[in-house]
Scaffold this motif. Structure first.
Motif, PDB file in Angstrom:
ATOM      1  N   ARG A 129       0.069  -4.388  -4.950  1.00 17.49           N
ATOM      2  CA  ARG A 129       1.066  -4.338  -3.865  1.00 17.49           C
ATOM      3  C   ARG A 129       0.734  -3.190  -2.916  1.00 17.49           C
ATOM      4  O   ARG A 129       0.812  -3.326  -1.692  1.00 17.49           O
ATOM      5  N   ASP A 130       0.338  -2.041  -3.478  1.00 15.99           N
ATOM      6  CA  ASP A 130      -0.016  -0.880  -2.634  1.00 15.99           C
ATOM      7  C   ASP A 130      -1.244  -1.200  -1.780  1.00 15.99           C
ATOM      8  O   ASP A 130      -1.330  -0.825  -0.613  1.00 15.99           O
ATOM      9  N   ARG A 133      -0.250  -3.491   1.034  1.00 13.47           N
ATOM     10  CA  ARG A 133       0.497  -2.737   2.056  1.00 13.47           C
ATOM     11  C   ARG A 133      -0.474  -1.925   2.931  1.00 13.47           C
ATOM     12  O   ARG A 133      -0.373  -1.884   4.148  1.00 13.47           O
ATOM     13  N   ASN A 136      -2.566  -4.209   5.197  1.00 16.75           N
ATOM     14  CA  ASN A 136      -1.764  -4.667   6.346  1.00 16.75           C
ATOM     15  C   ASN A 136      -1.588  -3.544   7.363  1.00 16.75           C
ATOM     16  O   ASN A 136      -1.713  -3.759   8.571  1.00 16.75           O
TER      17      ASN A 136
END
Ligand code: FAD
Ligand code: PYC
Length: 416
Positions: A129-130, A133, A136
């Motif tokens: 997830r990190d 993020r 992005n």
């Protein structure tokens, strides 16, 4: 600037290099300069070069207590990337990346910038997830970044262990393809030669022992080769930033720690990219000579010794073998340490100070090699205009009073 042809190289070799001119002069220090740079690492030399090239300030001295590039510049593992999370940091490092992309041409010196890509591995759902993020965020800032699956990692790096049964299974990675490595010494030498050609005096074996401040204005430095006057002084001494700040009566939010690295015996080419893992905590690339270049985290204690402790080395190699069991029988050749200057938010200080005419560039911690050209470029602007460039304005000292910290611990890659 003189270019060497094959014939002139041959002539020099046959004459035992008798006519070979040194790449930079060895001048005696003058009594005064329009600007003084303390610290002859990559950042200091780059600052002098851009002061001379872009701002017409050529009566400049770079004062280095040892030999140029003998600090962290010559001791680092040369990873260059710009995949930082927050816009302020991403834009600063990306400026540097763009300068890297033209640096060999700018300096007419091959800094061997090799854009072989950097993988940052993820080992848990939260890691992934990190990573997503950050990828992005990078793309929103116009920085190349992509998420790669575990199968994609294995395709690109066949000798890595992507077994789901591993203690820290690899679930995927971020990849910045424009990232890579460069030749550390060449960066110092290239900037030194180019700055010297523009009139900058590079003065080695010249330690700054005091900073003279009168009425709140910096007016010169005391050195082991006598006093030198200037009302524009830039301090770029990495792990010694607090020591120099103390000379001017300032305190910086910096801690100095050892950071180690090591290389293996040379082996045949097996790794054509850079691999980093924050969770397992190790990173690795392969040099052009075939050595595996390996590192991990800082030693937790503060100090000025350019060496670290054995437990960190053991931990580092455990991490590498976890990722690459195939390297378990490779022998290590040598190890060394540097002193890194760590800020509480893992971001640098490139700033004016409360003393007029005194500027500090420090706090790059474990990750400043990649920023060498960008840091010199913005610091030269700051010194020339007595105002930060918009790219380094967020990295001023006053952020520690206002609380506008830029937390890049997640992207710093080497934990501190
Ligand atoms: P330096 O090259 O240390 O230059 C400062 C100079 O100031 C030194 O030459 C020193 O002798 C001089 N000096 C100090 N005191 C005085 C004085 N009183 N008078 C005169 N001169 C003085 N960064 C990355 O981006 N990628 C990496 O892969 C990476 N790996 C690293 C691995 C290791 C083991 C280490 C130690 C660091 C690593 N870094 C990495 C961090 C990077 O090396 C530094 O952030 C960067 O090189 C700092 O450059 P500099 O020019 O500011 O410092
Ligand atoms: O900043 O990428 C980095 C780095 C890698 C190893 C040390 N620093």
């Amino acid at each position: 600037m003189k270019r060497y042809s094959a014939m002139s190289l041959l002539r020099n070799a046959l004459s035992h290099n008798r006519d070979w001119r040194p790449a930079w002069r060895n001048p005696e220090p003058k009594k005064s300069y329009d600007a003084i740079i303390v610290g002859g690492g990559g950042h200091g030399l780059a600052t002098a070069y851009y002061l001379a090239r872009d701002h017409g300030i050529r009566n400049v001295a770079v004062l280095e207590k040892g030999w140029i590039g003998g600090g962290n510049t010559g001791r680092n593992t040369t990873i260059v990337r710009s995949n930082y999370l927050w816009t302020e940091a991403a834009l600063l490092y990306e400026k540097s990346m763009q300068l890297w992309e033209g640096l060999s041409q700018d300096l007419n010196y091959n800094v061997m910038f090799s854009q072989r890509g950097v993988y940052n591995l993820g080992h848990s759902l939260q890691d992934m997830r990190d990573i997503e993020r950050r990828v992005n965020a990078n793309r929103l800032n116009g920085i190349d970044a992509e998420v790669v699956s575990a199968a994609g990692v294995k395709r690109a790096i066949p000798c890595i262990n992507t077994s789901p049964g591993a203690r820290y299974p690899i679930l995927g990675a971020s990849l910045q393809r424009r990232a890579g490595v460069a030749r550390h010494d060449a960066v110092a030498w290239g900037f030194a030669r180019a700055a010297d050609a523009l009139g900058v005096d590079i003065i080695e074996q010249c330690e700054v022992t005091g900073i003279d401040v009168r009425g709140g204005q910096a007016v010169g430095v005391e050195t082991t080769r006598g006093p030198i006057a200037s009302n524009r002084i830039g301090v770029v001494v990495a792990g010694h930033a607090s020591v120099l700040a103390n000379m001017a009566g300032l305190r910086l939010p910096i801690e100095s720690h050892p950071l180690q690295a090591l290389v293996s015996e040379p082996i045949k080419p097996v790794l054509d990219t850079v691999v980093m893992s924050g969770a397992v905590h190790g990173y690795i690339s392969q040099s052009d000579k075939g050595e595996l270049v390996i590192g991990a985290g800082i030693d937790a204690y503060t100090g000025y010794g350019q060496r670290g402790s054995f437990p960190v080395i053991e931990h580092t190699l455990q991490a590498i073998i976890e990722l690459f069991p195939v390297f378990s029988r490779v022998r290590m050749l040598r190890l060394w340490g540097g002193i890194v200057d760590v800020c509480p938010d893992a971001c640098p200080i490139v700033s004016k100070t409360p003393v007029q005419g005194l500027y500090f560039n420090c706090g790059w911690g474990t990750g400043g090699f990649k920023s060498t050209p960008g840091s010199g470029w913005v610091f030269a602007h700051t010194m020339a205009h007595d105002e930060p460039h918009e790219l380094n304005a967020p990295f001023s000292l006053d952020r520690f009073a206002t609380g506008a910290l830029i937390d890049e611990h997640g992207a710093a890659a080497v934990a501190h």
